[in-house]
Design a protein around this motif. Structure first.
Motif, PDB file in Angstrom:
ATOM      1  N   LEU A 190      71.105  68.264 -24.662  1.00  0.00           N
ATOM      2  CA  LEU A 190      72.053  68.948 -25.542  1.00  0.00           C
ATOM      3  C   LEU A 190      71.530  70.309 -26.002  1.00  0.00           C
ATOM      4  O   LEU A 190      72.299  71.275 -26.128  1.00  0.00           O
ATOM      5  CB  LEU A 190      72.351  68.057 -26.743  1.00  0.00           C
ATOM      6  N   THR A 191      70.235  70.433 -26.234  1.00  0.00           N
ATOM      7  CA  THR A 191      69.702  71.735 -26.679  1.00  0.00           C
ATOM      8  C   THR A 191      69.867  72.777 -25.567  1.00  0.00           C
ATOM      9  O   THR A 191      70.128  73.946 -25.838  1.00  0.00           O
ATOM     10  CB  THR A 191      68.205  71.664 -27.057  1.00  0.00           C
ATOM     11  N   ALA A 202      75.575  78.276 -24.219  1.00  0.00           N
ATOM     12  CA  ALA A 202      76.598  78.954 -25.027  1.00  0.00           C
ATOM     13  C   ALA A 202      75.992  80.155 -25.751  1.00  0.00           C
ATOM     14  O   ALA A 202      76.609  81.222 -25.835  1.00  0.00           O
ATOM     15  CB  ALA A 202      77.203  77.979 -26.037  1.00  0.00           C
ATOM     16  N   ASP A 203      74.759  80.001 -26.244  1.00  0.00           N
ATOM     17  CA  ASP A 203      74.091  81.117 -26.935  1.00  0.00           C
ATOM     18  C   ASP A 203      73.817  82.268 -25.973  1.00  0.00           C
ATOM     19  O   ASP A 203      73.932  83.438 -26.337  1.00  0.00           O
ATOM     20  CB  ASP A 203      72.756  80.657 -27.534  1.00  0.00           C
ATOM     21  N   LEU A 204      73.416  81.922 -24.751  1.00  0.00           N
ATOM     22  CA  LEU A 204      73.097  82.962 -23.765  1.00  0.00           C
ATOM     23  C   LEU A 204      74.356  83.773 -23.437  1.00  0.00           C
ATOM     24  O   LEU A 204      74.324  85.001 -23.403  1.00  0.00           O
ATOM     25  CB  LEU A 204      72.530  82.302 -22.502  1.00  0.00           C
ATOM     26  N   VAL A 205      75.459  83.075 -23.240  1.00  0.00           N
ATOM     27  CA  VAL A 205      76.705  83.769 -22.915  1.00  0.00           C
ATOM     28  C   VAL A 205      77.160  84.630 -24.096  1.00  0.00           C
ATOM     29  O   VAL A 205      77.682  85.724 -23.915  1.00  0.00           O
ATOM     30  CB  VAL A 205      77.804  82.755 -22.520  1.00  0.00           C
ATOM     31  N   GLY A 206      76.927  84.142 -25.318  1.00  0.00           N
ATOM     32  CA  GLY A 206      77.393  84.870 -26.500  1.00  0.00           C
ATOM     33  C   GLY A 206      76.391  85.869 -27.044  1.00  0.00           C
ATOM     34  O   GLY A 206      76.672  86.541 -28.028  1.00  0.00           O
ATOM     35  N   ALA A 207      75.204  85.979 -26.430  1.00  0.00           N
ATOM     36  CA  ALA A 207      74.144  86.817 -26.991  1.00  0.00           C
ATOM     37  C   ALA A 207      74.583  88.266 -27.110  1.00  0.00           C
ATOM     38  O   ALA A 207      75.217  88.810 -26.210  1.00  0.00           O
ATOM     39  CB  ALA A 207      72.881  86.721 -26.136  1.00  0.00           C
ATOM     40  N   GLN A 208      74.241  88.893 -28.238  1.00  0.00           N
ATOM     41  CA  GLN A 208      74.627  90.281 -28.466  1.00  0.00           C
ATOM     42  C   GLN A 208      73.432  91.208 -28.556  1.00  0.00           C
ATOM     43  O   GLN A 208      73.557  92.358 -28.963  1.00  0.00           O
ATOM     44  CB  GLN A 208      75.473  90.381 -29.743  1.00  0.00           C
ATOM     45  N   SER A 209      72.261  90.701 -28.230  1.00  0.00           N
ATOM     46  CA  SER A 209      71.083  91.571 -28.157  1.00  0.00           C
ATOM     47  C   SER A 209      70.146  90.978 -27.112  1.00  0.00           C
ATOM     48  O   SER A 209      70.209  89.784 -26.829  1.00  0.00           O
ATOM     49  CB  SER A 209      70.383  91.658 -29.514  1.00  0.00           C
ATOM     50  N   LEU A 265      67.413  81.827 -23.552  1.00  0.00           N
ATOM     51  CA  LEU A 265      66.795  81.435 -22.274  1.00  0.00           C
ATOM     52  C   LEU A 265      65.635  80.465 -22.498  1.00  0.00           C
ATOM     53  O   LEU A 265      65.456  79.519 -21.726  1.00  0.00           O
ATOM     54  CB  LEU A 265      66.273  82.672 -21.540  1.00  0.00           C
ATOM     55  N   ALA A 266      64.851  80.724 -23.565  1.00  0.00           N
ATOM     56  CA  ALA A 266      63.749  79.814 -23.869  1.00  0.00           C
ATOM     57  C   ALA A 266      64.291  78.413 -24.126  1.00  0.00           C
ATOM     58  O   ALA A 266      63.741  77.418 -23.650  1.00  0.00           O
ATOM     59  CB  ALA A 266      62.957  80.327 -25.073  1.00  0.00           C
ATOM     60  N   GLY A 267      65.402  78.348 -24.858  1.00  0.00           N
ATOM     61  CA  GLY A 267      66.027  77.050 -25.111  1.00  0.00           C
ATOM     62  C   GLY A 267      66.528  76.411 -23.827  1.00  0.00           C
ATOM     63  O   GLY A 267      66.382  75.209 -23.606  1.00  0.00           O
TER      64      GLY A 267
END
Ligand SMILES: Nc1nc2c(c(=O)[nH]1)N(C=O)[C@@H](CNc1ccc(C(=O)N[C@@H](CCC(=O)O)C(=O)O)cc1)CN2
Ligand SMILES: Nc1nc2c(ncn2[C@@H]2O[C@H](COP(=O)(O)OP(=O)(O)OP(=O)(O)O)[C@@H](O)[C@H]2O)c(=O)[nH]1
Ligand SMILES: [K+]
Ligand SMILES: [Mg+2]
Length: 469
Positions: free
Chosen positions: A132-133, A139-146, A154-156
């Motif tokens: 799950l992580t 989702a965080d990678l796709v939404g990343a703004q910096s 990516l680390a996750g």
């Protein structure tokens, strides 16, 4: 939990659909019928072999009318060697709005079901390819703004969070097994080493604490900061926005009351996505339009994470500044002393300037002197912002992942369970109670990686994905 064998074959547009953008688009299918559906629309000329992980060239036609829809490429990835671990087929077609929509419709007409947001990644999770992580990191990678937000995601995705959480969970399971064995076979076992249990729980707690300390950075990287530039008319707020964003976003004139609406700009400061709001100068005014603008300034200040309270350094801190400050200082405030280029030529020293009987307020988060119109001092402003947001946040032991709010909440529960184990042992309570507290910690850690999860929690997590992911 695994995706049922009868799960429908899903289809979605995997690439962004923005008018005029993207010369190539991808429509993706996942499920047992992917290949059969694809074959009804895709026609590969010549003797190209239909093999997994080989790209085919061909024409896409409407199966009903044989009308030509596009010239494209097809990629088939046979289960389990695919993103979802199901059969996956991708149409790499022309981009834009029309072609991808039409191919998606043809897939639906041929028996596919429209994918829910996050459903491809949900299947990757349910089929055990990722935990799950890792799914949340996608989702965080796709939404990343910096760039930093992307690196952290990516680390996750590489399992940097999943690993320690999994290790801690199995350490708790080992401990639980030992205590339970002792409850069952006390007479046959050497005495339980309480001190050793206390020490092991203490080590786990320290590790939980370290990981929890990444939450603040995670929050900053994911949601960023909203920063409002506020102050009297003509102090140079719009000039500051323009200098900072290296643009002519906001209108600048020497007339007080130039800015009427809130003007936004999106920046990145030391890896933190920052939304900057330039606002109308705050003053009493008879102009109805300006009044509305001033109301919006106040609202922007209320909603900001941080206020850049801007003053004209040649005027110093005036009674009017003090009045405005009273409205905004429930937020962290950095004082920006603008127009310092004029100070050298100002005859009167700052303390003697008219209307500045008082010194600057004592509860400021920082003070920066700059000259917006000359692009001077923006680096110092950014340093002050970084210092403010990192103030009081614990060093997260240089961990390169960062947990989100859901993970932080579960980790807090795990901490609570472990602390209760320590309390239970210290109070000399029976072993049965130790196991209850340990089970609580194990459950909470399992919620992070997805080992112990309810259907409704999954729905909540995956619904924030975009369609086609
Ligand atoms: N065209 C395309 N590009 C893409 C994706 C995609 O789905 N399609 N991705 C999707 O978001 C990302 C890549 N992620 C992927 C992750 C795993 C597998 C995969 O097939 N994994 C299998 C097989 C690995 C192997 O053959 O060794 C596995 O791990 O079992 C594919 C893509 C980014 N680029
Ligand atoms: N010398 C000097 N002039 C500046 C500086 N920053 C802004 N100005 C001038 O100050 C005047 C007002 O600047 P603005 O950026 O429009 O000020 P503002 O605070 O946005 O004004 P309102 O929108 O009317 O509230 C303009 O003439 C700018 O050129 C500076 O650093 N040095
Ligand atoms: K102005
Ligand atoms: Mg302005």
């Amino acid at each position: 939990m695994t995706a049922a064998a009868s799960a429908p074959t899903i289809a979605a547009i995997a690439t962004a659909i923005v008018p005029q953008q993207g010369s190539v688009g991808i429509v993706r299918l996942s499920g047992a019928d992917s290949l059969a559906i694809a074959r009804t629309l895709f026609h590969a000329p010549g003797a190209q072999p239909w093999e997994s992980h080989r790209v085919l060239y061909g024409l896409i036609r409407d199966p009903q009318t044989q009308e030509l829809v596009d010239e494209g490429l097809l990629l088939w990835m046979q289960a389990p060697r695919s993103y979802t671990r199901e059969d996956v087929v991708e149409f790499h077609c022309h981009g834009g709005m029309m072609v991808v929509q039409r191919i998606l419709q043809l897939c639906l007409g041929a028996g596919a079901t429209l994918a829910q947001p996050g459903e491809f990644t949900l299947r990757a999770f349910l089929n055990g390819r990722i935990d799950l992580t890792q799914a949340e990191s996608i989702a965080d990678l796709v939404g990343a703004q910096s760039p930093q937000a992307a690196q952290t995601a990516l680390a996750g995705l590489q399992g940097k969070l999943a690993q320690p959480i999994g290790q801690m969970r199995s350490a708790c399971l080992d401990l639980l097994a030992e205590v339970e064995a002792y409850i069952d076979f006390e007479d046959d076992l050497p005495p339980l080493d309480e001190a050793a249990v206390v020490r092991r729980v203490g080590e786990l707690l320290a590790q939980v604490q370290q990981i929890l300390a990444t939450a603040d950075r995670g929050q900053l990287l994911r949601t960023g900061l909203k920063v409002a530039i506020v102050g009297q008319p003509n102090v140079g707020k719009s000039s500051l926005l323009n200098a900072w964003s290296r643009s002519d976003r906001a209108i600048v004139t020497d007339l007080p009351g130039t800015t009427r609406d809130v003007v936004e700009s999106q920046l990145v400061v030391a890896g933190i996505p920052v939304q900057v709001l330039d606002t109308a100068g705050i003053r009493d005014t008879g102009d109805v339009v300006e009044q509305l603008g001033v109301a919006r300034s106040r609202q922007a200040a209320q909603q900001a994470d941080l206020v850049l309270f801007t003053v004209d350094a040649t005027q110093g801190w005036t009674a009017a500044d003090q009045a405005i400050y009273g409205e905004v200082n429930h937020r962290p405030v950095i004082l920006v002393r603008n127009k310092i280029d004029l100070l050298a030529t100002t005859a009167a020293p700052l303390s003697a300037s008219p209307g500045t009987p008082e010194p600057y307020p004592g509860d400021l988060a920082g003070v920066v002197a700059l000259a917006a119109a000359l692009n001077e001092g923006i680096d110092r402003l950014e340093a002050a912002i970084v210092a403010t947001v990192h103030q009081g946040s614990v060093e997260a032991a240089n961990l390169d992942f960062a947990i989100n709010q859901r993970q932080a909440a579960a980790l807090s529960l795990a901490r609570q369970g472990l602390e209760q184990v320590q309390g239970t042992i210290a109070a000399g309570l029976p072993l049965d109670l130790w196991t209850i507290d340990l089970r609580g910690a194990i459950q909470a850690l399992g919620e992070i990686t997805g080992e112990s999860l309810t259907e409704s929690m999954l729905d909540r997590i995956f619904s924030r994905f975009c369609i086609g992911k």
